[in-house]
Design a protein around this motif. Structure first.
Motif, PDB file in Angstrom:
ATOM      1  N   GLU A  89       0.841  -1.192   0.000  1.00 56.55           N
ATOM      2  CA  GLU A  89       0.000   0.000   0.000  1.00 56.55           C
ATOM      3  C   GLU A  89       0.879   1.247   0.000  1.00 56.55           C
ATOM      4  O   GLU A  89       1.905   1.285   0.681  1.00 56.55           O
ATOM      5  CB  GLU A  89      -0.919   0.030   1.226  1.00 56.55           C
ATOM      6  CG  GLU A  89      -2.009  -1.022   1.210  1.00 56.55           C
ATOM      7  CD  GLU A  89      -2.943  -0.881   2.399  1.00 56.55           C
ATOM      8  OE1 GLU A  89      -2.600  -0.115   3.333  1.00 56.55           O
ATOM      9  OE2 GLU A  89      -4.003  -1.525   2.418  1.00 56.55           O
ATOM     10  N   PRO A  90       0.481   2.299  -0.725  1.00 51.41           N
ATOM     11  CA  PRO A  90       1.269   3.539  -0.731  1.00 51.41           C
ATOM     12  C   PRO A  90       1.006   4.350   0.533  1.00 51.41           C
ATOM     13  O   PRO A  90      -0.038   4.202   1.173  1.00 51.41           O
ATOM     14  CB  PRO A  90       0.761   4.269  -1.971  1.00 51.41           C
ATOM     15  CG  PRO A  90      -0.662   3.812  -2.101  1.00 51.41           C
ATOM     16  CD  PRO A  90      -0.685   2.384  -1.631  1.00 51.41           C
TER      17      PRO A  90
ATOM     18  N   SER B 261      -5.311  10.848   4.407  1.00 52.93           N
ATOM     19  CA  SER B 261      -5.760   9.958   3.330  1.00 52.93           C
ATOM     20  C   SER B 261      -5.566   8.490   3.695  1.00 52.93           C
ATOM     21  O   SER B 261      -6.342   7.622   3.266  1.00 52.93           O
ATOM     22  CB  SER B 261      -5.017  10.269   2.033  1.00 52.93           C
ATOM     23  OG  SER B 261      -5.340  11.554   1.543  1.00 52.93           O
ATOM     24  N   ASN B 262      -4.552   8.195   4.514  1.00 55.70           N
ATOM     25  CA  ASN B 262      -4.335   6.814   4.954  1.00 55.70           C
ATOM     26  C   ASN B 262      -5.494   6.300   5.795  1.00 55.70           C
ATOM     27  O   ASN B 262      -5.755   5.100   5.833  1.00 55.70           O
ATOM     28  CB  ASN B 262      -3.033   6.707   5.749  1.00 55.70           C
ATOM     29  CG  ASN B 262      -1.798   6.789   4.862  1.00 55.70           C
ATOM     30  OD1 ASN B 262      -1.899   6.673   3.640  1.00 55.70           O
ATOM     31  ND2 ASN B 262      -0.646   6.992   5.457  1.00 55.70           N
ATOM     32  N   VAL B 263      -6.189   7.203   6.495  1.00 60.80           N
ATOM     33  CA  VAL B 263      -7.356   6.799   7.277  1.00 60.80           C
ATOM     34  C   VAL B 263      -8.401   6.169   6.362  1.00 60.80           C
ATOM     35  O   VAL B 263      -8.937   5.093   6.653  1.00 60.80           O
ATOM     36  CB  VAL B 263      -7.958   8.006   8.025  1.00 60.80           C
ATOM     37  CG1 VAL B 263      -9.290   7.634   8.656  1.00 60.80           C
ATOM     38  CG2 VAL B 263      -6.999   8.513   9.082  1.00 60.80           C
TER      39      VAL B 263
ATOM     40  N   GLU C 161      -7.054   8.281  -6.905  1.00 61.98           N
ATOM     41  CA  GLU C 161      -6.404   7.371  -7.861  1.00 61.98           C
ATOM     42  C   GLU C 161      -6.286   5.965  -7.286  1.00 61.98           C
ATOM     43  O   GLU C 161      -6.610   4.969  -7.950  1.00 61.98           O
ATOM     44  CB  GLU C 161      -5.008   7.916  -8.200  1.00 61.98           C
ATOM     45  CG  GLU C 161      -4.185   6.999  -9.075  1.00 61.98           C
ATOM     46  CD  GLU C 161      -2.698   7.298  -8.988  1.00 61.98           C
ATOM     47  OE1 GLU C 161      -1.903   6.424  -9.382  1.00 61.98           O
ATOM     48  OE2 GLU C 161      -2.330   8.394  -8.518  1.00 61.98           O
ATOM     49  N   TYR C 162      -5.840   5.861  -6.029  1.00 65.37           N
ATOM     50  CA  TYR C 162      -5.663   4.546  -5.396  1.00 65.37           C
ATOM     51  C   TYR C 162      -6.992   3.797  -5.299  1.00 65.37           C
ATOM     52  O   TYR C 162      -7.073   2.608  -5.629  1.00 65.37           O
ATOM     53  CB  TYR C 162      -5.056   4.729  -4.004  1.00 65.37           C
ATOM     54  CG  TYR C 162      -4.973   3.444  -3.211  1.00 65.37           C
ATOM     55  CD1 TYR C 162      -3.937   2.535  -3.414  1.00 65.37           C
ATOM     56  CD2 TYR C 162      -5.940   3.139  -2.257  1.00 65.37           C
ATOM     57  CE1 TYR C 162      -3.873   1.358  -2.696  1.00 65.37           C
ATOM     58  CE2 TYR C 162      -5.885   1.965  -1.525  1.00 65.37           C
ATOM     59  CZ  TYR C 162      -4.842   1.078  -1.747  1.00 65.37           C
ATOM     60  OH  TYR C 162      -4.787  -0.098  -1.027  1.00 65.37           O
ATOM     61  N   LEU C 163      -8.044   4.488  -4.857  1.00 64.96           N
ATOM     62  CA  LEU C 163      -9.347   3.834  -4.715  1.00 64.96           C
ATOM     63  C   LEU C 163      -9.899   3.404  -6.075  1.00 64.96           C
ATOM     64  O   LEU C 163     -10.468   2.308  -6.204  1.00 64.96           O
ATOM     65  CB  LEU C 163     -10.328   4.780  -4.024  1.00 64.96           C
ATOM     66  CG  LEU C 163     -10.059   5.088  -2.551  1.00 64.96           C
ATOM     67  CD1 LEU C 163     -11.018   6.168  -2.040  1.00 64.96           C
ATOM     68  CD2 LEU C 163     -10.188   3.830  -1.692  1.00 64.96           C
ATOM     69  N   ALA C 164      -9.744   4.262  -7.095  1.00 70.15           N
ATOM     70  CA  ALA C 164     -10.250   3.922  -8.425  1.00 70.15           C
ATOM     71  C   ALA C 164      -9.547   2.686  -8.985  1.00 70.15           C
ATOM     72  O   ALA C 164     -10.188   1.816  -9.593  1.00 70.15           O
ATOM     73  CB  ALA C 164     -10.077   5.108  -9.371  1.00 70.15           C
TER      74      ALA C 164
END
Length: 279
Positions: free
Chosen positions: A108-109, A115-117, A146-149
């Motif tokens: 994970e980034p 945003s990590n929450v 971007e990560y969620l998409a």
């Protein structure tokens, strides 16, 4: 008997608690099994299509290092929690804030503390099932969208301008000169993900970013004009309407809890307030 139970109730073995100097010390060690059990029970309920992540305050005046102060909340002093909720007001996952839970798993980034929450609390959302996640500008960043998409979760949130690299949206001073209801959008490709950013002028300028919804189609909404002292009709982008309809799940939880407030006062228990609020 009830007072004796309150006096001696424990959720974990204190003998196994690590010292505060230990790198793996857990501030929530005494109630960690309770938090895990609650999340386990919550996860048995099927997820709704529209979900939101927001902060919640469990109000308390107890002396505790976990107590936070937020002047913008109705209950200014309390334990801070992050909640994944549906629009029905059901909590699917809770994460009490301790200041030391910002742990990124391998693969994970690291998107930053806020945003990590969202990244941690949304791990249980199935990929590519058309789930849509909403959050406010405390959490929103373009790397998060971007990560969620890329993990199959569509998302939308208000965003702070300083979190948009090379922002093409008009400056707030320029937007303030426009008529009420004016909006402008910009679509960018962020590492293969199309992200739309929209600026809309209402009483104030609102900036939003999304990976699934656009400015169009616009709707007409009523607003009160203080100068003319009458209601007027203005344009509202579709992205604003989507956000307003689905962001209030955690606020609904607060409203429900407020209607059934427990009158029992805790007697110095370190985490009594948290236990009472969620049991």
């Amino acid at each position: 008997m009830f007072e004796k139970i309150r006096q001696f109730i424990h959720f974990n073995d204190n003998c196994q608690m690590l010292s505060q100097e230990h790198p793996e010390f857990d501030r929530l060690f005494k109630i960690r099994p309770l938090v895990q059990k609650l999340n386990e029970i919550f996860s048995k309920v099927p997820l709704e299509k529209y979900l939101c992540v927001d902060e919640q305050i469990c109000s308390t005046k107890a002396r505790n290092p976990l107590k936070r102060y937020n002047p913008n909340k109705p209950h200014k002093w309390g334990y801070k929690m992050y909640v994944l909720s549906g629009i029905s007001g059901f909590a699917y996952k809770i994460e009490p804030e301790t200041g030391s839970e910002n742990v990124v798993l391998p693969g994970e980034p690291d998107l930053g503390a806020s945003s990590n929450v969202v990244m941690r609390i949304s791990r249980e959302i199935p990929s590519n099932k058309n789930y849509r996640l909403f959050y406010d500008n405390y959490f929103t960043s373009l790397p998060l969208l971007e990560y969620l998409a890329k993990n199959g979760v569509l998302s939308l949130g208000t965003v702070r301008r300083n979190r948009i690299p090379d922002c093409k949206l008009p400056a707030e001073k320029e937007m303030s000169k426009k008529e009420r209801g004016y909006s402008v959008k910009y679509v960018a490709d962020v590492n293969g993900v199309d992200i739309t950013t929209v600026a809309w002028k209402d009483n104030k300028v609102v900036n939003l970013a999304s990976s699934f919804v656009d400015e169009m189609p616009k709707a007409r909404v009523r607003r009160y004009n203080r100068k003319t002292k009458q209601y007027v009709s203005i344009d509202r982008p579709n992205i604003v309407g989507e956000y307003n309809r689905h962001i209030g799940g955690v606020d609904l939880i607060d409203s429900i809890m407020g209607r059934y407030k427990i009158q029992l006062r805790s007697k110095g228990g370190k985490y009594a307030c948290f236990t009472i609020c969620w049991t």
